[in-house]
Scaffold this motif. Structure first.
Motif, PDB file in Angstrom:
ATOM      1  N   ALA A  46       0.877  -1.183   0.229  1.00  0.00           N
ATOM      2  CA  ALA A  46       0.135   0.005  -0.016  1.00  0.00           C
ATOM      3  C   ALA A  46       0.983   1.346  -0.164  1.00  0.00           C
ATOM      4  O   ALA A  46       0.585   2.250  -0.774  1.00  0.00           O
ATOM      5  CB  ALA A  46      -1.059   0.072   1.214  1.00  0.00           C
ATOM      6  N   TRP A  47       1.980   1.347   0.712  1.00  0.00           N
ATOM      7  CA  TRP A  47       2.686   2.406   1.029  1.00  0.00           C
ATOM      8  C   TRP A  47       3.545   2.629  -0.432  1.00  0.00           C
ATOM      9  O   TRP A  47       3.825   3.762  -1.073  1.00  0.00           O
ATOM     10  CB  TRP A  47       3.765   2.130   1.911  1.00  0.00           C
ATOM     11  CG  TRP A  47       3.142   2.607   3.322  1.00  0.00           C
ATOM     12  CD1 TRP A  47       1.942   2.711   3.672  1.00  0.00           C
ATOM     13  CD2 TRP A  47       4.138   2.419   4.657  1.00  0.00           C
ATOM     14  NE1 TRP A  47       1.787   3.043   5.075  1.00  0.00           N
ATOM     15  CE2 TRP A  47       3.065   2.828   5.559  1.00  0.00           C
ATOM     16  CE3 TRP A  47       5.370   2.100   5.056  1.00  0.00           C
ATOM     17  CZ2 TRP A  47       3.361   2.809   6.936  1.00  0.00           C
ATOM     18  CZ3 TRP A  47       5.681   2.175   6.121  1.00  0.00           C
ATOM     19  CH2 TRP A  47       4.784   2.226   7.157  1.00  0.00           C
ATOM     20  N   GLU A  48       3.959   1.509  -1.077  1.00  0.00           N
ATOM     21  CA  GLU A  48       4.642   1.789  -2.554  1.00  0.00           C
ATOM     22  C   GLU A  48       3.474   2.254  -3.771  1.00  0.00           C
ATOM     23  O   GLU A  48       4.141   3.074  -4.393  1.00  0.00           O
ATOM     24  CB  GLU A  48       5.049   0.237  -2.868  1.00  0.00           C
ATOM     25  CG  GLU A  48       6.512  -0.134  -2.248  1.00  0.00           C
ATOM     26  CD  GLU A  48       7.014  -1.108  -3.096  1.00  0.00           C
ATOM     27  OE1 GLU A  48       7.453  -0.830  -4.337  1.00  0.00           O
ATOM     28  OE2 GLU A  48       7.336  -2.226  -2.418  1.00  0.00           O
ATOM     29  N   VAL A  49       2.284   1.669  -3.446  1.00  0.00           N
ATOM     30  CA  VAL A  49       1.382   2.500  -4.368  1.00  0.00           C
ATOM     31  C   VAL A  49       1.100   3.671  -4.094  1.00  0.00           C
ATOM     32  O   VAL A  49       1.017   4.884  -5.041  1.00  0.00           O
ATOM     33  CB  VAL A  49      -0.084   1.514  -4.300  1.00  0.00           C
ATOM     34  CG1 VAL A  49      -1.017   2.064  -5.297  1.00  0.00           C
ATOM     35  CG2 VAL A  49       0.378   0.056  -4.729  1.00  0.00           C
ATOM     36  N   PHE A  50       1.105   4.017  -2.888  1.00  0.00           N
ATOM     37  CA  PHE A  50       0.585   5.485  -2.546  1.00  0.00           C
ATOM     38  C   PHE A  50       2.095   6.381  -3.140  1.00  0.00           C
ATOM     39  O   PHE A  50       1.626   7.429  -3.600  1.00  0.00           O
ATOM     40  CB  PHE A  50       0.757   5.652  -1.050  1.00  0.00           C
ATOM     41  CG  PHE A  50       0.586   6.976  -0.400  1.00  0.00           C
ATOM     42  CD1 PHE A  50      -0.494   7.797  -0.610  1.00  0.00           C
ATOM     43  CD2 PHE A  50       1.545   7.563   0.242  1.00  0.00           C
ATOM     44  CE1 PHE A  50      -0.711   9.157  -0.276  1.00  0.00           C
ATOM     45  CE2 PHE A  50       1.473   8.693   0.641  1.00  0.00           C
ATOM     46  CZ  PHE A  50       0.554   9.533   0.515  1.00  0.00           C
ATOM     47  N   GLY A  51       3.126   6.063  -2.935  1.00  0.00           N
ATOM     48  CA  GLY A  51       4.265   6.738  -3.211  1.00  0.00           C
ATOM     49  C   GLY A  51       4.322   6.900  -4.657  1.00  0.00           C
ATOM     50  O   GLY A  51       4.707   7.998  -5.158  1.00  0.00           O
ATOM     51  N   LEU A  52       4.022   5.850  -5.144  1.00  0.00           N
ATOM     52  CA  LEU A  52       4.161   5.882  -6.926  1.00  0.00           C
ATOM     53  C   LEU A  52       3.098   7.049  -7.488  1.00  0.00           C
ATOM     54  O   LEU A  52       2.979   7.654  -8.293  1.00  0.00           O
ATOM     55  CB  LEU A  52       3.618   4.541  -7.595  1.00  0.00           C
ATOM     56  CG  LEU A  52       3.749   4.445  -8.821  1.00  0.00           C
ATOM     57  CD1 LEU A  52       5.349   4.900  -9.530  1.00  0.00           C
ATOM     58  CD2 LEU A  52       3.607   3.026  -9.449  1.00  0.00           C
ATOM     59  N   SER A  53       2.059   7.247  -6.681  1.00  0.00           N
ATOM     60  CA  SER A  53       0.839   8.107  -6.946  1.00  0.00           C
ATOM     61  C   SER A  53       1.291   9.736  -7.090  1.00  0.00           C
ATOM     62  O   SER A  53       0.541  10.457  -7.451  1.00  0.00           O
ATOM     63  CB  SER A  53      -0.390   7.723  -6.158  1.00  0.00           C
ATOM     64  OG  SER A  53      -0.397   8.207  -4.859  1.00  0.00           O
ATOM     65  N   GLU A  54       2.489   9.962  -6.650  1.00  0.00           N
ATOM     66  CA  GLU A  54       2.821  11.265  -6.365  1.00  0.00           C
ATOM     67  C   GLU A  54       3.095  12.025  -7.866  1.00  0.00           C
ATOM     68  O   GLU A  54       3.663  11.351  -8.534  1.00  0.00           O
ATOM     69  CB  GLU A  54       4.076  11.509  -5.434  1.00  0.00           C
ATOM     70  CG  GLU A  54       4.555  12.811  -5.339  1.00  0.00           C
ATOM     71  CD  GLU A  54       5.949  12.886  -4.493  1.00  0.00           C
ATOM     72  OE1 GLU A  54       6.227  13.824  -4.090  1.00  0.00           O
ATOM     73  OE2 GLU A  54       6.414  11.761  -4.189  1.00  0.00           O
ATOM     74  N   ILE A  55       2.614  13.221  -7.819  1.00  0.00           N
ATOM     75  CA  ILE A  55       2.627  13.894  -9.095  1.00  0.00           C
ATOM     76  C   ILE A  55       4.315  14.595  -8.899  1.00  0.00           C
ATOM     77  O   ILE A  55       4.210  15.345  -7.714  1.00  0.00           O
ATOM     78  CB  ILE A  55       1.673  14.835  -9.505  1.00  0.00           C
ATOM     79  CG1 ILE A  55       0.432  13.938  -9.828  1.00  0.00           C
ATOM     80  CG2 ILE A  55       2.046  15.740 -10.553  1.00  0.00           C
ATOM     81  CD1 ILE A  55      -0.706  15.013  -9.997  1.00  0.00           C
ATOM     82  N   THR A  56       5.246  14.438  -9.725  1.00  0.00           N
ATOM     83  CA  THR A  56       6.277  15.057  -9.674  1.00  0.00           C
ATOM     84  C   THR A  56       6.463  16.033 -10.704  1.00  0.00           C
ATOM     85  O   THR A  56       5.837  16.133 -11.640  1.00  0.00           O
ATOM     86  CB  THR A  56       7.505  14.307  -9.681  1.00  0.00           C
ATOM     87  OG1 THR A  56       7.803  13.753 -10.845  1.00  0.00           O
ATOM     88  CG2 THR A  56       7.528  12.990  -8.620  1.00  0.00           C
ATOM     89  N   HIS A  57       7.536  17.089 -10.545  1.00  0.00           N
ATOM     90  CA  HIS A  57       7.689  18.259 -11.770  1.00  0.00           C
ATOM     91  C   HIS A  57       9.189  17.892 -11.979  1.00  0.00           C
ATOM     92  O   HIS A  57       9.766  19.150 -12.565  1.00  0.00           O
ATOM     93  CB  HIS A  57       7.375  19.416 -11.267  1.00  0.00           C
ATOM     94  CG  HIS A  57       5.826  19.482 -10.644  1.00  0.00           C
ATOM     95  ND1 HIS A  57       5.059  20.009 -11.770  1.00  0.00           N
ATOM     96  CD2 HIS A  57       5.263  19.114  -9.785  1.00  0.00           C
ATOM     97  CE1 HIS A  57       3.601  20.174 -11.245  1.00  0.00           C
ATOM     98  NE2 HIS A  57       3.795  19.751  -9.962  1.00  0.00           N
ATOM     99  N   GLN A  58       9.915  16.837 -11.677  1.00  0.00           N
ATOM    100  CA  GLN A  58      11.323  16.534 -12.388  1.00  0.00           C
ATOM    101  C   GLN A  58      11.285  15.850 -13.593  1.00  0.00           C
ATOM    102  O   GLN A  58      10.928  14.854 -13.461  1.00  0.00           O
ATOM    103  CB  GLN A  58      11.834  16.213 -10.990  1.00  0.00           C
ATOM    104  CG  GLN A  58      11.724  16.923  -9.699  1.00  0.00           C
ATOM    105  CD  GLN A  58      12.428  18.358  -9.842  1.00  0.00           C
ATOM    106  OE1 GLN A  58      13.440  18.419 -10.159  1.00  0.00           O
ATOM    107  NE2 GLN A  58      11.630  19.386  -9.192  1.00  0.00           N
ATOM    108  N   ARG A  59      12.353  16.552 -14.185  1.00  0.00           N
ATOM    109  CA  ARG A  59      12.570  15.650 -15.661  1.00  0.00           C
ATOM    110  C   ARG A  59      13.491  14.421 -15.091  1.00  0.00           C
ATOM    111  O   ARG A  59      14.396  14.483 -14.514  1.00  0.00           O
ATOM    112  CB  ARG A  59      13.154  16.638 -16.593  1.00  0.00           C
ATOM    113  CG  ARG A  59      13.725  15.745 -17.748  1.00  0.00           C
ATOM    114  CD  ARG A  59      14.663  16.730 -18.443  1.00  0.00           C
ATOM    115  NE  ARG A  59      15.412  16.207 -19.607  1.00  0.00           N
ATOM    116  CZ  ARG A  59      16.595  15.390 -19.567  1.00  0.00           C
ATOM    117  NH1 ARG A  59      17.105  14.947 -18.254  1.00  0.00           N
ATOM    118  NH2 ARG A  59      17.121  15.050 -20.542  1.00  0.00           N
TER     119      ARG A  59
END
Length: 415
Positions: A46-59
């Protein structure tokens, strides 16, 4: 207030994301055996999926360290070199070690400025490197471009293409994917009319909206349901003060990402459900598939803001007014004349199941380039692929790329 609201939500989630990132390695540590306990496996997944859902703005990096080059026995090392830096883009060159750059035709890949970074074309670049000397338009995130660099609209986009081709020099080839097909055709037309020495020897347009009146898709229809003032009032925000481009009006990348995901909402939901199940089971075969899903979403959730001028002018000129096919598109107050193109070989590529840019919309370029003889025009439709399959995946590598390579190398041989 839209951007501020998004930023506030991101800031509120930051402590939780930081905690899960820090605690996850300990939860997955096999030293004491607790990672094998069912509750801990579920929590870690669950934590891994939550972490993956983060929108980043880094190339993210292209990370192309080596490639298999045609006619060379061993893999060839690749070095990314910055050839030129403009206000809104970097001309990036993928140089091959130990090989003469003149061995392969120079190709400028024009990446779309559509909410993601040019690294979305990583696979396209990797494949092209087998037989070409590859450059790419590495567009900057608009929120990182200070206001002092001025505005960036369709004219500036086309101007960047012309400038980069000029730097690359005569004999170069131009390849545009998706949205930049309009500007790539415009740049070629302007350069041809001006007898510019760096006018591209060939032009490859892949899944681009040359004429959106043809078999309009849901994306096309959305653009004409509202006046351009609605798009400006509801979809444009200002970059928050904490970033270099503070105060710049932008079409936020997170808005574009939301629009993309809403088109295939069930598919994305199911992908995350499956990812959770694969991570929770911790089976070798499943973990390999999970890694592929993780890699995709890490790239997909790395978003870039678009300059407001560019977004609004594109919606108006390309998707609402159909300016190019109607002969009304301008560049620096002059009419763009595709009929001026006389020596640049033209290849258009479309995907049979493309739900973003329908079959026929890119082919329309052939009717506009009336100055080109028929033997300089080629069109290819790939059965069974959607939009992204035109430039990535198995059918791109096995079926489409050979057509692109043949077009470019034939044009290069005629110089």
């Amino acid at each position: 207030m839209m951007y501020e609201a998004y930023q506030a939500q991101s800031d509120l989630l930051w402590p939780l994301r930081t905690f899960t990132k820090a605690a996850l390695p300990m939860l997955k540590d096999h030293t004491y055996g607790w990672s094998r306990l069912t509750p801990n496996r579920k929590l870690a997944a669950a934590w891994e999926v939550f972490g993956l859902s983060e929108i980043t703005h880094q190339r993210r990096p292209f990370a192309i360290d080596e490639v298999a080059v045609t006619g060379v026995d061993e893999p060839v090392a690749i070095t990314e070199e910055i050839t030129h830096v403009a206000s809104f883009a970097t001309l990036l060159h993928f140089r091959k070690a130990r090989l003469n750059d003149n061995r392969h035709p120079k190709v400028l890949i024009v990446a779309p400025m559509s909410g993601h970074f040019a690294t979305l074309l990583r696979e396209t670049v990797r494949t092209m490197l087998a037989d070409h000397d590859v450059y790419i338009t590495d567009w900057h995130n608009a929120r990182d471009v200070p206001l002092e660099h001025g505005k960036f609209g369709l004219d500036e986009y086309t101007e960047h293409i012309i400038e980069f081709l000029s730097i690359m020099g005569p004999g170069s080839h131009l390849m545009a994917i998706c949205q930049p097909c309009v500007s790539a055709l415009a740049a070629t037309a302007v350069m041809a009319e001006d007898h510019h020495p760096a006018t591209p020897a060939s032009l490859t347009l892949m899944a681009g909206p040359i004429d959106c009146r043809i078999s309009p898709t849901a994306v096309n229809q959305l653009a004409v349901t509202k006046p351009i003032e609605w798009f400006e009032s509801n979809l444009i925000g200002r970059v928050p003060l904490r970033y270099p481009g503070a105060g710049r009006r932008v079409y936020p990348g997170f808005v574009q990402l939301t629009a993309f995901m809403s088109m295939n909402k069930d598919r994305h939901i199911n992908s995350f459900k499956e990812l959770y199940q694969l991570l929770e089971k911790q089976e070798a075969e499943g973990l390999e598939k999970a890694e592929a899903t993780r890699t995709f979403y890490e790239e997909y959730f790395a978003v870039a803001d678009l300059p407001a001028e560019f977004y609004l002018e594109t919606v108006k000129a390309v998707f609402q007014d159909y300016a190019l096919p109607k002969g009304e598109l301008t560049y620096r107050d002059r009419i763009v004349k595709p009929s001026a193109i006389r020596r640049t070989a033209l290849l258009t590529v479309e995907g049979e199941r493309d739900d973003i840019c329908a079959v026929g919309q890119t082919l329309a370029a052939h009717d506009l380039c009336t100055g080109l003889r028929e033997y300089l025009k080629t069109h290819y439709v790939q059965p069974g692929v959607g939009h992204y399959g035109v430039f990535s995946g198995r059918r791109w590598n096995q079926n489409i790329y050979p057509v692109v390579r043949e077009s470019i190398h034939t044009a290069a041989a005629s110089l």
